[in-house]
Scaffold this active site. Structure first.
Site, PDB file in Angstrom:
ATOM      1  N   LYS A 108       0.993  -1.151  -0.067  1.00 53.36           N
ATOM      2  CA  LYS A 108       0.104   0.056   0.096  1.00 53.36           C
ATOM      3  C   LYS A 108       0.897   1.330  -0.013  1.00 53.36           C
ATOM      4  CE  LYS A 108      -2.058   2.943   1.774  1.00 53.36           C
ATOM      5  NZ  LYS A 108      -1.624   4.348   1.436  1.00 53.36           N
ATOM      6  N   GLU A 124       9.279   1.107  10.991  1.00 60.33           N
ATOM      7  CA  GLU A 124      10.487   2.340  11.047  1.00 60.33           C
ATOM      8  C   GLU A 124       9.539   3.659  10.993  1.00 60.33           C
ATOM      9  OE1 GLU A 124      12.586   1.224   7.046  1.00 60.33           O
ATOM     10  OE2 GLU A 124      13.595  -0.352   8.155  1.00 60.33           O
ATOM     11  N   CYS A 128      13.605  10.700   7.026  1.00 57.94           N
ATOM     12  CA  CYS A 128      13.324  10.472   8.241  1.00 57.94           C
ATOM     13  C   CYS A 128      14.695  10.578   9.131  1.00 57.94           C
ATOM     14  CB  CYS A 128      12.857   9.065   8.532  1.00 57.94           C
ATOM     15  SG  CYS A 128      14.145   7.780   7.680  1.00 57.94           S
ATOM     16  N   GLU A 147       8.616  16.308  15.577  1.00 57.33           N
ATOM     17  CA  GLU A 147       8.982  16.042  14.268  1.00 57.33           C
ATOM     18  C   GLU A 147       8.253  16.900  13.471  1.00 57.33           C
ATOM     19  OE1 GLU A 147       8.130  12.497  12.134  1.00 57.33           O
ATOM     20  OE2 GLU A 147      10.142  12.268  11.524  1.00 57.33           O
TER      21      GLU A 147
HETATM   22  P1  NAD Z   1       2.025   8.316   7.423  1.00 65.53           P
HETATM   23  O1  NAD Z   1       2.240   7.683   8.718  1.00 65.53           O
HETATM   24  O2  NAD Z   1       1.040   9.562   7.495  1.00 65.53           O
HETATM   25  O3  NAD Z   1       1.723   7.398   6.142  1.00 65.53           O
HETATM   26  C1  NAD Z   1       2.529   6.154   5.892  1.00 65.53           C
HETATM   27  C2  NAD Z   1       1.734   5.265   5.170  1.00 65.53           C
HETATM   28  O4  NAD Z   1       0.494   4.950   6.082  1.00 65.53           O
HETATM   29  C3  NAD Z   1       1.011   5.709   4.138  1.00 65.53           C
HETATM   30  O5  NAD Z   1       0.805   4.862   3.142  1.00 65.53           O
HETATM   31  C4  NAD Z   1      -0.654   5.966   4.598  1.00 65.53           C
HETATM   32  O6  NAD Z   1      -1.828   5.884   3.857  1.00 65.53           O
HETATM   33  C5  NAD Z   1      -0.795   4.915   5.602  1.00 65.53           C
HETATM   34  N1  NAD Z   1      -1.536   4.786   6.678  1.00 65.53           N
HETATM   35  C6  NAD Z   1      -1.950   6.013   7.378  1.00 65.53           C
HETATM   36  N2  NAD Z   1      -2.838   5.998   8.473  1.00 65.53           N
HETATM   37  C7  NAD Z   1      -3.004   4.346   8.441  1.00 65.53           C
HETATM   38  C8  NAD Z   1      -3.772   3.537   9.246  1.00 65.53           C
HETATM   39  N3  NAD Z   1      -4.364   4.126  10.126  1.00 65.53           N
HETATM   40  N4  NAD Z   1      -3.800   2.179   8.843  1.00 65.53           N
HETATM   41  C9  NAD Z   1      -3.119   1.697   7.820  1.00 65.53           C
HETATM   42  N5  NAD Z   1      -2.324   2.483   6.985  1.00 65.53           N
HETATM   43  C10 NAD Z   1      -2.188   3.706   7.263  1.00 65.53           C
HETATM   44  O7  NAD Z   1       3.595   8.811   7.212  1.00 65.53           O
HETATM   45  P2  NAD Z   1       4.068   9.863   6.017  1.00 65.53           P
HETATM   46  O8  NAD Z   1       3.478  11.083   6.106  1.00 65.53           O
HETATM   47  O9  NAD Z   1       3.580   9.061   4.809  1.00 65.53           O
HETATM   48  O10 NAD Z   1       5.757   9.675   6.128  1.00 65.53           O
HETATM   49  C11 NAD Z   1       6.147  10.663   6.835  1.00 65.53           C
HETATM   50  C12 NAD Z   1       6.603  10.070   8.207  1.00 65.53           C
HETATM   51  O11 NAD Z   1       7.446   8.698   7.826  1.00 65.53           O
HETATM   52  C13 NAD Z   1       7.574  10.751   9.165  1.00 65.53           C
HETATM   53  O12 NAD Z   1       7.069  10.684  10.093  1.00 65.53           O
HETATM   54  C14 NAD Z   1       8.913  10.091   8.707  1.00 65.53           C
HETATM   55  O13 NAD Z   1       9.901  10.457   9.907  1.00 65.53           O
HETATM   56  C15 NAD Z   1       8.274   8.678   8.733  1.00 65.53           C
HETATM   57  N6  NAD Z   1       9.605   8.096   7.985  1.00 65.53           N
HETATM   58  C16 NAD Z   1      10.433   7.146   9.039  1.00 65.53           C
HETATM   59  C17 NAD Z   1      11.545   6.274   8.239  1.00 65.53           C
HETATM   60  C18 NAD Z   1      12.224   5.185   9.068  1.00 65.53           C
HETATM   61  O14 NAD Z   1      12.797   4.515   8.530  1.00 65.53           O
HETATM   62  N7  NAD Z   1      12.050   5.537  10.306  1.00 65.53           N
HETATM   63  C19 NAD Z   1      11.677   6.581   7.032  1.00 65.53           C
HETATM   64  C20 NAD Z   1      10.855   7.384   6.048  1.00 65.53           C
HETATM   65  C21 NAD Z   1       9.665   8.077   6.550  1.00 65.53           C
END
Ligand code: NAD
Length: 489
Positions: free
Chosen positions: A180, A256, A290, A392
Site C-alpha cells: 500500500k 520504521e 526520516c 518532528e
Molecule cells: P504516514 O504515517 O502518514 O503514512 C504512511 C503510510 O501509512 C501511508 O501509506 C498511509 O496511507 C498509511 N496509513 C496512514 N494511516 C494508516 C492507518 N490507520 N492504517 C493503515 N495505514 C495507514 O507517514 P508519511 O506522512 O507518509 O511519512 C512521513 C513519516 O514517515 C515521518 O514521520 C517520517 O519520519 C517517517 N519515516 C520514517 C522512516 C524510518 O526509516 N524510520 C523512513 C521514512 C519516513
C-alpha cells in the site's frame, strides 16, 4: 511511459477500471494533477490478499533461495532498464530534484533487490549435535521459512527506495506481498508491477492496492486476517494505529517510524566539511527524510561561525524546475504538509526564535506558483521545551543551540521521545566512540551522514521503531524459524 491512470495491480495484472473512487495524483512542484489513481475497494484488498496467499503455494513457493535470488536480480535489471520511467514517475509524484532522484532514489530501488539477493545466497542456519538422555545421538537444524503474506505500508518521502527496502527482503525470503504505497506517491509502486511481470515473477507474488490510511486501503489491508505480518514505514502515531490492528490475530510488525534527530558539532571538527554535510542532513529532499537533522548542538567557541556557514549553504540552495540539473531544492510533498510545516515556522516566531534565514513560504515563478514550496530555515534562541525543538516537523529546517560540554550536548541530544539516528562531528577519536555509545539512537553517524552498508541493522530505538531491518536482520522479520530435531543413532 509513466501511467496517467494508476490502477491496482493484483494477481499479475492491473485491475480494470470500475466504479472506484478516483484520487488525484498531484505534482507538488506545480500543483497540477499528473495522474488519476483508482482507490482500492475492500473487495480489491480481499482479492489482492487472496492472490498473495495462492501464490505462496504456487511456483514461487517451490523456488530455491538461489532461484529467488536470480529473480531478484531480474527485477533490479528491470528497474535499471526502465530507469527513465521510474525517474519521471518519482519526480512527478514528489517534485524532488532530478539530481537527487537519479543518484539516490532510483538506483537504490534496484540496489535493494541486488543486496537482498546476495544476502539470501550467503546466509546459513544453525546446526547442533546433541546426546540423548539414553546416550544416543541427535542433530538439530533450523529451517528458515517464509512468514506468508506480508503487508507493506509505505510513506511518500522516498517512495521507491523505502518500498523496495521491504519488498526485496520479503520476496528474497519467499514471501508474497501486498503493497500500500502512500496516496501521495503511488506511481513507482504501480510501475514496478510491469517490471515484476516482465521479470517472470509469478502472478500474485507482488500486489499493489492504492488508497489512503484510515477508512481506506491502508486500514483494510492492515486489518485483513489473511495478512501474516505487517511492515510499515511512516509516522509514529500511524504505527500505533497499525499496531492495534495487528493485535487481532497477533500478527508481528516491523516499524520504521518518526524521528527528531540531533547533530553534535564539536569545536575540533573539520568545520567546512561538517557544515557541508550538515546542510545535506538538514535540507536534502526539502528536509523530508526520516534521518534528517532537526536539532543541532554546536560547541560554543565555533557556534557563530557554524551558524554563518550553514546559513550560507541554505541561501545557496537553488529551488526550481525539478527536471533542471542545476536545481538543488524541491518542494514539500503537498500544500497540506506545507501548512503543517508553516505552522511550525509561525510557532518558532511566536516562541521568540531568532530566524537566521528563511521562515516563510517561497515565492516561485508562475509555472511553479501552485507548488508546495517553503524556505529553508534556520533558527536559534529557542528553549529546548518548545514544540519546534521537540516535535518532528519533517521540513527543511533546523534549530541550532550552543553547548559547553560533552555531557551537556549528550543530555540535549538524548532528551527526546525518538531514537532514530544521530550525527557527531569531531576529530577526537576517543570522543567519537564514547559519544556514539552514549547516544540513544539506532544509527550514529560520525563525520558523515546518510551513509550505510545495506547489510547492517537499520531501525530506531524509543518511539522511532520496532525491530531492525537490513542484511541478515531482515531475515529475522521476514522468515519463521523452524527447528528440526532428528535422532540419528
Ligand atoms: P504516514 O504515517 O502518514 O503514512 C504512511 C503510510 O501509512 C501511508 O501509506 C498511509 O496511507 C498509511 N496509513 C496512514 N494511516 C494508516 C492507518 N490507520 N492504517 C493503515 N495505514 C495507514 O507517514 P508519511 O506522512 O507518509 O511519512 C512521513 C513519516 O514517515 C515521518 O514521520 C517520517 O519520519 C517517517 N519515516 C520514517 C522512516 C524510518 O526509516 N524510520 C523512513 C521514512 C519516513
Amino acid at each position: 511511459m509513466i501511467h496517467t491512470r494508476i490502477s491496482n495491480f493484483v494477481d499479475g495484472a492491473y485491475l480494470p477500471g470500475g466504479a472506484r473512487q478516483i484520487m488525484d495524483d498531484v505534482n507538488p512542484a506545480t500543483g497540477a494533477v499528473h495522474a488519476l489513481v483508482e482507490e482500492a475497494t475492500p473487495a480489491d484488498v480481499d482479492h489482492a490478499v487472496a492472490a498473495a496467499r495462492r501464490a505462496l503455494k504456487g511456483p514461487w513457493g517451490k523456488l530455491s533461495p538461489a532461484e529467488r535470488a536470480a529473480a531478484l536480480h531480474r527485477i533490479a535489471d528491470g528497474i535499471e532498464a526502465r530507469f527513465a520511467d521510474f525517474l519521471a514517475a518519482e519526480i512527478a509524484d514528489t517534485g524532488k530534484p532530478v539530481t537527487m532522484a537519479s543518484h539516490l532514489d532510483i538506483p537504490r530501488g534496484a540496489a535493494n533487490f541486488r543486496a537482498f539477493a546476495n544476502v539470501m545466497q550467503s546466509h546459513g542456519t544453525e546446526f547442533f549435535t546433541m546426546k540423548t538422555p539414553d546416550g544416543g545421538d541427535a542433530i538439530n537444524y533450523t529451517l528458515r521459512e517464509p512468514k506468508g503474506v506480508i503487508a507493506v505500508v509505505c510513506p511518500w518521502n522516498l517512495p521507491l527506495l523505502l518500498m523496495t527496502w521491504k519488498v526485496a527482503p520479503a520476496l528474497a525470503c519467499g514471501n508474497t506481498v501486498v503493497v500500500k504505497p502512500s496516496e501521495e506517491t503511488p506511481a513507482t509502486a504501480a510501475l514496478l508491477g510491469e517490471v515484476m511481470a516482465k521479470a517472470g515473477i509469478p502472478d500474485g507474488v507482488y500486489n499493489v492496492v492504492h488508497g489512503r490510511g484510515p477508512g481506506s486501503a491502508g486500514e483494510a489491508l492492515t486489518r485483513h486476517p489473511g495478512v501474516d505480518a505487517i511492515t510499515f514505514t511512516g509516522e509514529t502515531r500511524t504505527g500505533a494505529a497499525i499496531m492495534k490492528a495487528a493485535a487481532d490475530g497477533v500478527r508481528p510488525v516491523s516499524f520504521e517510524l518518526g524521528g527528531k534527530n540531533a547533530g553534535i558539532v564539536f569545536a575540533d571538527s573539520n568545520l567546512d566539511v561538517a557544515a557541508e554535510q550538515t546542510a545535506r542532513a538538514v535540507f536534502l529532499n526539502a528536509g523530508q527524510i526520516c534521518l534528517q537533522t532537526e536539532r543541532l548542538y554546536v560547541e560554543r567557541p565555533v557556534f557563530e561561525r557554524f551558524v554563518a556557514a550553514l546559513k550560507a549553504k541554505a541561501e545557496a540552495l537553488r529551488p526550481g524546475d525539478p527536471n533542471d540539473k542545476t536545481t538543488s531544492f524541491g518542494p514539500l510533498i503537498s500544500l497540506e504538509h506545507r501548512q503543517k510545516v508553516a505552522g511550525y515556522y509561525e510557532a518558532a516566531r511566536r516562541a521568540g526564535a531568532q530566524v537566521q534565514t528563511g521562515g516563510g513560504v517561497l515565492e516561485m515563478p508562475t509555472a511553479f506558483s501552485g507548488g508546495a514550496w517553503i524556505e529553508p530555515t534556520i533558527w536559534t534562541g529557542l528553549p529546548e521545551d518548545s514544540s519546534v525543538v521537540r516535535e518532528e516537523i519533517f521540513g527543511p529546517c533546523v534549530h541550532i543551540r550552543p553547548f559547553d560540554s560533552e555531557d551537556e550536548a549528550l543530555a540535549f541530544a538524548n532528551d527526546t521521545a525518538y531514537g532514530l539516528c544521530a550525527m557527531v562531528w569531531t576529530t577526537n577519536l576517543a570522543r567519537a566512540h564514547r559519544v556514539s555509545r552514549l547516544l540513544e539512537a539506532g544509527t550514529v553517524w560520525v563525520n558523515s551522514w546518510f551513509l550505510r552498508d545495506l547489510r547492517v541493522a537499520f531501525g530506531g530505538s524509543k518511539q522511532s521503531g520496532i525491530g531492525r531491518e537490513g542484511g541478515l536482520h531482515s531475515l529475522e522479520f521476514y522468515t519463521e524459524l523452524k527447528n528440526v530435531c532428528v535422532r540419528v543413532d
